[in-house]
Design an enzyme around this catalytic site. Sequence first.
Site, PDB file in Angstrom:
ATOM      1  N   CYS A 196     -49.107  -8.642  38.537  1.00 30.46           N
ATOM      2  CA  CYS A 196     -49.332  -9.949  39.227  1.00 30.46           C
ATOM      3  C   CYS A 196     -50.607 -10.689  38.761  1.00 30.46           C
ATOM      4  O   CYS A 196     -50.521 -11.771  38.220  1.00 30.46           O
ATOM      5  CB  CYS A 196     -49.947  -9.701  40.729  1.00 30.46           C
ATOM      6  SG  CYS A 196     -51.113  -8.518  41.072  1.00 30.46           S
TER       7      CYS A 196
ATOM      8  N   ASP B   7     -45.591 -17.793  42.808  1.00 31.02           N
ATOM      9  CA  ASP B   7     -45.806 -16.365  42.700  1.00 31.02           C
ATOM     10  C   ASP B   7     -44.580 -15.801  41.874  1.00 31.02           C
ATOM     11  O   ASP B   7     -43.553 -15.574  41.930  1.00 31.02           O
ATOM     12  CB  ASP B   7     -45.697 -15.763  44.044  1.00 31.02           C
ATOM     13  CG  ASP B   7     -46.562 -14.216  43.771  1.00 31.02           C
ATOM     14  OD1 ASP B   7     -46.527 -13.671  42.621  1.00 31.02           O
ATOM     15  OD2 ASP B   7     -46.940 -13.613  44.724  1.00 31.02           O
TER      16      ASP B   7
ATOM     17  N   HIS C 219     -53.838  -8.548  45.211  1.00 31.36           N
ATOM     18  CA  HIS C 219     -52.806  -9.388  44.462  1.00 31.36           C
ATOM     19  C   HIS C 219     -53.236 -10.728  44.076  1.00 31.36           C
ATOM     20  O   HIS C 219     -54.207 -11.305  44.994  1.00 31.36           O
ATOM     21  CB  HIS C 219     -51.545  -9.634  45.342  1.00 31.36           C
ATOM     22  CG  HIS C 219     -50.437 -10.431  44.886  1.00 31.36           C
ATOM     23  ND1 HIS C 219     -49.778  -9.859  43.890  1.00 31.36           N
ATOM     24  CD2 HIS C 219     -49.851 -11.278  45.447  1.00 31.36           C
ATOM     25  CE1 HIS C 219     -48.892 -10.857  43.621  1.00 31.36           C
ATOM     26  NE2 HIS C 219     -48.532 -11.906  44.281  1.00 31.36           N
TER      27      HIS C 219
END
Length: 287
Positions: free
Chosen positions: A83, A135, A120
């Site tokens: 991430c 995302d 995250h």
Amino acid sequence: MVAMDELTQNAEIPTDEQVAAYLARIGAERPARAGAAELARLQEAHLDAVPFENLGIHLGEPVVLEPEALLEKVVGRRRGGFCYELNGAFAALLRALGYRVELLAARVFDGAEPGPPFDHLALRVEADGVAWLVDVGFGRFARRPLRLDERGRQQDPAGVFTITPSAGARSTGAPSTGTAGDLDVALDGAPQYRLDPRPYRLADFVPTCWWQTTSPDSHFTRATTCSRPTPDGGRTTLTSTRATGGTRLLRTAPDGTRTEELLDADAALGAYRTHFGLVLDRLPTAP
């Protein structure tokens, strides 16, 4: 946590040459405008081209959370990442294309409870007067941007998403926009992560990134993973742990059915090339 204007002024913007190389990496054309439809196309192109992977951890490679290093890994070395890397690099591209981008911290749910802060990294992107959740670094997640101001069901090719004030925000009377409280993001009713709507710098994620890449308690250090969606809506994954004694090739169909194949070292290196375009000189080894 700092103001968005300060973040935008201090962000490193890729050069035109770097932008062109990045767009070529994901097979996308440079958009004529920084609009919502263009953002959706860029997100889907990124998801299809750049795998979610943690192989660097198991190859002894450092994870450097600086824009230049992230661009070199994703574009120059044609690798993937997790991430912090994928959304960090994508944020740099989007800013260069004219989008206003914030880095948001999230806590990934493990059952009923969210994990630690900065667990995250996700993105808030403004396009056509709307704030969107973007995302490209969460494995299975939305294929397209999600409206951050929408509290109803949002249909996506990956499933039905909801973004609602967390239980804590509701109990304190935070407004439904979520600007004064955390937001819970769910997929098909299952909580995915709790989002902090305040903007942060990439450097703010460094301590938790270090823990994720070094701690024996981190799931990233316990197994290798490399995953990417397939054109039919399924997913291909390569993963290994010491317990399996090899690398497993998992093929997940759109209906959720899955096949599994155990590969030897040569076949695994070939699978990284064939399915993900990753040319490795050695096999990443799980502890």
